[in-house]
Scaffold this motif. Structure first.
Motif, PDB file in Angstrom:
ATOM      1  N   ARG A   1      65.280  36.873   1.852  1.00 34.66           N
ATOM      2  CA  ARG A   1      64.644  35.901   0.554  1.00 34.66           C
ATOM      3  C   ARG A   1      63.548  35.134  -0.133  1.00 34.66           C
ATOM      4  N   GLY A   2      62.570  35.896   1.306  1.00 31.92           N
ATOM      5  CA  GLY A   2      60.971  35.264   1.435  1.00 31.92           C
ATOM      6  C   GLY A   2      61.089  34.104   1.890  1.00 31.92           C
ATOM      7  N   ILE A   3      62.321  33.509   2.237  1.00 26.38           N
ATOM      8  CA  ILE A   3      62.045  31.625   2.987  1.00 26.38           C
ATOM      9  C   ILE A   3      60.703  31.921   3.861  1.00 26.38           C
ATOM     10  N   ILE A   4      59.921  30.793   3.261  1.00 27.74           N
ATOM     11  CA  ILE A   4      59.225  30.007   4.828  1.00 27.74           C
ATOM     12  C   ILE A   4      59.423  28.895   5.254  1.00 27.74           C
ATOM     13  N   TYR A   5      59.472  29.138   6.773  1.00 26.61           N
ATOM     14  CA  TYR A   5      59.746  27.775   7.414  1.00 26.61           C
ATOM     15  C   TYR A   5      59.100  27.224   7.832  1.00 26.61           C
ATOM     16  N   GLU A   6      58.666  25.997   7.943  1.00 32.97           N
ATOM     17  CA  GLU A   6      56.877  25.163   8.582  1.00 32.97           C
ATOM     18  C   GLU A   6      57.985  24.141   9.381  1.00 32.97           C
ATOM     19  N   ASN A   7      58.403  24.607  10.534  1.00 32.93           N
ATOM     20  CA  ASN A   7      58.163  22.645  11.514  1.00 32.93           C
ATOM     21  C   ASN A   7      60.027  22.386  10.889  1.00 32.93           C
ATOM     22  N   GLU A   8      60.257  23.953  11.001  1.00 35.38           N
ATOM     23  CA  GLU A   8      62.010  23.334  11.026  1.00 35.38           C
ATOM     24  C   GLU A   8      62.616  23.230  12.499  1.00 35.38           C
ATOM     25  N   ARG A   9      62.928  21.986  12.495  1.00 38.14           N
ATOM     26  CA  ARG A   9      63.754  21.510  13.532  1.00 38.14           C
ATOM     27  C   ARG A   9      65.443  21.574  13.900  1.00 38.14           C
ATOM     28  N   VAL A  10      65.386  22.723  15.110  1.00 36.42           N
ATOM     29  CA  VAL A  10      66.917  23.372  15.073  1.00 36.42           C
ATOM     30  C   VAL A  10      67.489  23.354  16.527  1.00 36.42           C
ATOM     31  N   GLU A  11      68.440  22.558  16.808  1.00 35.83           N
ATOM     32  CA  GLU A  11      68.804  22.682  18.385  1.00 35.83           C
ATOM     33  C   GLU A  11      69.987  24.362  18.323  1.00 35.83           C
ATOM     34  N   ILE A  12      68.834  24.737  19.759  1.00 31.22           N
ATOM     35  CA  ILE A  12      69.603  26.431  20.061  1.00 31.22           C
ATOM     36  C   ILE A  12      69.520  25.645  21.750  1.00 31.22           C
ATOM     37  N   ASN A  13      71.280  26.009  22.517  1.00 33.10           N
ATOM     38  CA  ASN A  13      71.934  25.875  23.543  1.00 33.10           C
ATOM     39  C   ASN A  13      71.248  24.898  23.949  1.00 33.10           C
ATOM     40  N   ALA A  14      71.200  23.695  23.532  1.00 36.08           N
ATOM     41  CA  ALA A  14      71.798  21.657  23.618  1.00 36.08           C
ATOM     42  C   ALA A  14      69.977  21.613  24.093  1.00 36.08           C
ATOM     43  N   LYS A  15      69.403  22.437  23.912  1.00 36.23           N
ATOM     44  CA  LYS A  15      67.811  21.987  23.043  1.00 36.23           C
ATOM     45  C   LYS A  15      66.822  22.233  21.763  1.00 36.23           C
ATOM     46  N   PHE A  16      66.415  21.589  21.457  1.00 33.62           N
ATOM     47  CA  PHE A  16      65.632  21.555  19.842  1.00 33.62           C
ATOM     48  C   PHE A  16      63.692  21.916  19.963  1.00 33.62           C
ATOM     49  N   TYR A  17      64.083  22.562  19.187  1.00 30.40           N
ATOM     50  CA  TYR A  17      62.859  23.520  18.478  1.00 30.40           C
ATOM     51  C   TYR A  17      62.170  23.435  17.636  1.00 30.40           C
ATOM     52  N   GLU A  18      61.245  23.244  17.646  1.00 28.11           N
ATOM     53  CA  GLU A  18      60.140  23.383  16.374  1.00 28.11           C
ATOM     54  C   GLU A  18      59.998  24.113  15.690  1.00 28.11           C
ATOM     55  N   ILE A  19      60.319  25.178  14.142  1.00 26.03           N
ATOM     56  CA  ILE A  19      59.914  27.063  14.578  1.00 26.03           C
ATOM     57  C   ILE A  19      59.544  26.780  12.893  1.00 26.03           C
ATOM     58  N   ASN A  20      58.731  27.689  12.999  1.00 25.24           N
ATOM     59  CA  ASN A  20      57.883  28.280  12.118  1.00 25.24           C
ATOM     60  C   ASN A  20      57.628  30.169  11.847  1.00 25.24           C
ATOM     61  N   SER A  21      58.039  30.481  10.388  1.00 23.73           N
ATOM     62  CA  SER A  21      58.639  31.630  10.349  1.00 23.73           C
ATOM     63  C   SER A  21      57.729  31.881   8.909  1.00 23.73           C
ATOM     64  N   PHE A  22      56.944  33.178   8.882  1.00 27.67           N
ATOM     65  CA  PHE A  22      56.556  33.833   7.588  1.00 27.67           C
ATOM     66  C   PHE A  22      56.832  34.836   7.672  1.00 27.67           C
ATOM     67  N   ALA A  23      56.702  35.713   6.832  1.00 26.31           N
ATOM     68  CA  ALA A  23      56.976  37.016   6.165  1.00 26.31           C
ATOM     69  C   ALA A  23      55.484  38.295   6.503  1.00 26.31           C
ATOM     70  N   LEU A  24      55.273  38.920   7.074  1.00 28.53           N
ATOM     71  CA  LEU A  24      53.978  40.112   6.979  1.00 28.53           C
ATOM     72  C   LEU A  24      54.111  41.355   6.152  1.00 28.53           C
ATOM     73  N   LYS A  25      53.291  41.310   5.177  1.00 32.30           N
ATOM     74  CA  LYS A  25      53.138  41.951   3.939  1.00 32.30           C
ATOM     75  C   LYS A  25      52.009  43.080   3.873  1.00 32.30           C
ATOM     76  N   ASN A  26      52.391  44.031   3.325  1.00 32.34           N
ATOM     77  CA  ASN A  26      51.069  45.222   2.816  1.00 32.34           C
ATOM     78  C   ASN A  26      50.581  45.208   1.746  1.00 32.34           C
ATOM     79  N   GLU A  27      49.264  46.244   1.729  1.00 32.68           N
ATOM     80  CA  GLU A  27      48.579  46.133   0.961  1.00 32.68           C
ATOM     81  C   GLU A  27      49.429  46.042  -0.209  1.00 32.68           C
TER      82      GLU A  27
END
Length: 614
Positions: free
Chosen positions: A338-364
Motif C-alpha cells: 500500500r506504500g504506507i510509510i511509518y514514522e515513530n510507530e509504537r508497537v508491542e512485541i513479546n512484552a517489549k515496546f519498539y518504535e519503528i520506522n519503515s520506508f520503501a526502496l524505489k528504483n529509477e
C-alpha cells in the motif's frame, strides 16, 4: 616444376597440420635438388632468431645472418626465404647448397606461399586463442563459489589454454614469491629476491618465455592489480618449444583479468566488511526486505532482538521467520502493498515496546523494490512514562483523597455516633430496627476503611529498609490466611528455598503485597466450583528475585486485564479496587516490576521481579 607443384598440392590436402606440410616440402626439396639433410628455419621473435621446424635443435642468430651478403650466406650454406620484404625463414643445407638450383627459385616461391599461409594461420590462431582465453575466464568466473578463489582458478583455466607439465601460483611476501597452489609436477616452493624469476616478474613487471631448470619450455607471468605486483603464474613443460608467443599473450590476458577480478572482489569484500561494521555499530535494529518479502540484510542489533533471524538463509521469506500477525510483517506488508510509510510507530512485541520506522526502496522508475525497517527498543522509555503517569495519578488521587477525607470523615463520624445512640435506645421488641441500624454502622465502617486505604495509597510512604527472607514473609502471610485456605479447600504448593539470599526492602510493605495477592487468589479460587483448587507459589534467584503466584481459579477476561491495576476497579463484590494498585505501587517503589497473565476460566499468574540488591 609442374610435377613439383602437383606433388606439393597433393601433400597439403587434408588436415591443415603445418609440421606435416613442412616435412613433406622438405622431402620434395630434397628430391628436387638432390640434396640431403636440409633444415627449415622460421623466424621467431620470442627467441630473437630462427627456430627449426623439423629435424634439429640448432639455432640461427638472425641478427648476424641479416648483415651478411648473399655470397657470405652461400658460404654458410644458408638460403633466406623472403616474404613482404622481410626474412621470414631460411633453408640450411648441411652438406652445402647444391650447384644445380634450376628449380630452387620455383620451389622457394611455393614454400614462401605456404609460409604466408602459415603466418596467416598463426595470426588467426592467436585471435582464437585470445577469444578462448576470455571465454574460459567467463566460464570459470560463473563457477566461482567463493570470490577469493579467483586467483586460484588461474591454474585450472591455464590448463584449458596450454598443455603443461607443471603450473604454480605464487603470492608475493616479504621473503619472495611463495608457492600457494600448483598442479602437475611439484615446482619450487619459493623464488627469493635474488632470483632471475623474481627480478623479471617483480622488479621489471614483465613476462618471460624461456627455459628454466628441467623445464625446456617455461612461461612466467606477473600478477598485477592496481599497478602492483601481487604474485606470479609459472608454467613449465618438459618438451622444447612447447609454448608460443600466442600462449604467452593468452595467459597474460587470463592473468590480468583474474587479477583484476581478485582485486575487485577484495575491494568489494573490504567495502562489505566496512558497511557491515557500520550497520552493526548502529544501536537501532535494521532489516531490509525485497519486493518478494525475502530478507536481504539485518544487523547485529536486529539479531539481538529477534534471535530467529540467525536461521535466515538466502531468499528466506519473512513470513517463515516471524509468526502470522507479527507487527513487523504487518508494517512490511503495508509498505510494500500500500506504500504506507511509518514514522515513530509504537508497537508491542513479546512484552517489549519498539518504535519503528519503515520506508520503501524505489528504483529509477519509482517502483517499490523493497522495504527498510528501522526500530529501537523503547521499553525503558515506556516504563518511565508509565511511572511518570503513575506518579501524576498518585498526586491527583492524594489531593482528591485529602479532600474526600476532610469532607466525608466528619459526617461519617456524626452518622456513626447517631447510629450507635439510636441502637442503645432501642427496646427489646424492636429487633427488626436494630438490624437496620447495624447495616448503617457496617457501611460507615466500610467507607471509613476505604478512605483510610485511599489515603495509604495516595500519600508517600516512608520505607523501613532491612534485610529479610522473602520466604519467611510469605509463610507468615499464609499462616494468617490459613483459615480461609482451609475453609475453601485450597491446596497450597510452595517452592521456597532457604538457600536464597536475603532481600533488602520494607518487610511490612511486602506483607501487604503478599496479603493482597493471596486474598485475590483465594477470591478467584472460591468461585471455581468444578475443579481441585490449587495455589502455587515459587521464588527463584538469578541476578534478581522472581516470584510466581499462580492459581487455577476463574481467571480474568482479556478486557479486564487492561484495567486490572486501575484504582477502584474490581471484579469481586467485597473488593475495594485498591488491593492490586497498592501492590503495584509498593513493587515499583522497590524498583521492581509486576506482570499478570491469565486465561478466563482457567488460571491467573502474577510474576514479580525484584532487584537482587533490594
Amino acid at each position: 616444376m609442374k610435377d613439383f607443384s602437383r606433388s606439393l598440392l597433393e601433400k597439403v590436402k587434408g588436415p591443415f597440420k603445418y609440421e606435416n606440410i613442412f616435412r613433406n616440402i622438405l622431402e620434395i626439396i630434397s628430391k628436387g635438388t638432390e640434396s640431403k639433410d636440409i633444415v627449415l628455419f622460421v623466424k621467431d621473435s620470442q627467441v630473437r632468431g630462427m627456430r627449426p621446424l623439423t629435424g634439429t635443435d640448432e639455432f640461427l642468430d638472425i641478427s648476424i645472418l641479416e648483415k651478411l651478403t648473399f655470397d657470405e650466406l652461400e658460404e654458410k650454406n644458408v638460403y633466406f626465404l623472403e616474404f613482404s620484404d622481410e626474412n621470414t625463414g631460411a633453408l640450411f643445407f648441411k652438406h652445402g647448397i647444391p650447384v644445380t638450383l634450376e628449380q630452387l627459385p620455383d620451389i622457394i616461391l611455393s614454400l614462401i606461399l605456404v609460409l604466408n599461409n602459415f603466418i596467416m594461420f598463426r595470426e588467426t590462431s592467436s585471435k582464437i586463442t585470445r577469444l578462448s582465453a576470455l571465454y574460459e575466464i567467463a566460464r570459470f568466473t560463473d563457477m566461482l563459489v567463493n570470490p577469493s578463489n579467483a586467483l586460484f582458478s588461474l591454474v585450472k583455466i591455464s590448463r584449458s589454454i596450454v598443455d603443461y607439465d607443471s603450473c604454480g601460483l605464487y603470492i608475493l611476501d616479504d621473503q619472495g614469491l611463495q608457492l600457494r597452489y600448483f598442479h602437475g609436477i611439484t615446482p619450487n616452493t619459493i623464488y627469493r629476491k635474488d632470483s632471475n624469476i623474481y627480478k623479471a616478474l617483480i622488479d621489471e613487471k614483465r613476462p618471460l618465455l624461456t627455459h628454466h631448470e628441467n623445464m625446456k619450455s617455461f612461461i612466467a607471468i606477473p600478477l598485477i592489480t592496481s599497478e602492483k605486483v601481487i604474485g606470479g603464474l609459472l608454467i613449465g613443460s618438459l618438451r622444447s618449444y612447447k609454448f608460443s608467443n600466442d600462449d604467452l599473450v593468452a595467459l597474460s590476458i587470463v592473468s590480468s583479468q583474474l587479477s583484476s577480478m581478485d582485486n575487485l572482489f577484495n575491494t568489494l569484500i573490504s567495502v562489505k566488511t566496512l558497511t557491515t561494521d557500520i550497520v552493526d555499530s548502529i544501536k537501532q535494529g535494521i532489516i531490509t526486505v525485497n519486493f518478494e518479502k525475502q530478507i536481504n540484510l539485518y544487523n547485529k542489533k536486529a539479531l539481538d532482538e529477534f534471535p530467529q533471524l540467525k536461521k535466515v538463509s538466502k531468499n528466506t521469506n519473512i513470513n517463515n521467520v516471524f509468526c502470522k500477525g507479527h507487527e513487523l510483517i504487518r508494517l512490511i506488508n503495508d509498505t510494500i502493498e500500500r506504500g504506507i510509510i511509518y514514522e515513530n510507530e509504537r508497537v508491542e512485541i513479546n512484552a517489549k515496546f519498539y518504535e519503528i520506522n519503515s520506508f520503501a526502496l524505489k528504483n529509477e522508475s519509482q517502483y517499490i523494490v523493497g522495504v527498510v525497517v528501522i526500530f529501537r527498543d523503547i521499553t525503558e522509555v515506556v516504563e518511565m512514562e508509565d511511572r511518570l503517569r503513575f506518579r501524576d495519578k498518585i498526586i491527583t488521587i492524594g489531593e482528591l483523597s485529602a479532600s474526600i477525607a476532610h469532607e466525608i470523615k466528619n459526617p461519617l463520624a456524626g452518622i456513626k455516633m447517631v447510629a450507635q445512640l439510636l441502637k442503645s435506645e432501642l427496646s427489646e421488641d424492636e429487633t427488626s430496627k436494630e438490624e437496620y441500624v447495624q447495616v448503617i454502622l457496617g457501611e460507615v465502617d466500610r467507607l471509613d476503611k476505604l478512605i483510610n486505604e485511599l489515603n495509604d495509597y495516595a500519600k508517600p510512604q516512608s520505607q523501613v529498609i532491612e534485610s529479610f527472607f522473602l520466604s519467611q514473609v510469605i509463610n507468615s502471610v499464609l499462616f494468617l490466611l490459613h483459615k480461609d485456605i482451609q475453609k475453601h479447600d485450597i491446596e497450597v504448593r510452595s517452592e521456597l528455598s532457604s538457600l536464597l539470599p536475603m532481600f533488602k526492602g520494607d518487610r511490612n510493605q511486602f506483607k501487604q503485597v503478599f496479603l493482597n495477592l493471596f486474598r485475590n487468589s483465594i477470591n478467584a479460587l472460591k468461585e471455581a466450583k468444578d475443579r481441585k483448587r490449587e495455589l502455587d507459589i515459587s521464588i527463584t534467584f538469578d541476578e534478581g528475585f522472581k516470584i510466581t503466584i499462580k492459581d487455577n481459579g476463574i481467571g480474568i477476561s482479556e478486557e479486564n486485564m487492561k484495567k486490572i491495576f486501575n484504582i477502584f476497579f474490581t471484579t469481586f463484590k467485597e473488593g475495594s479496587g485498591l488491593g492490586l494498585p497498592i501492590v503495584q505501587k509498593i513493587i515499583k517503589n522497590h524498583n521492581g516490576n509486576i506482570k499478570i497473565d491469565s486465561i478466563e476460566g482457567e488460571y491467573t499468574v502474577f510474576k514479580i521481579e525484584l532487584p537482587g540488591s533490594g
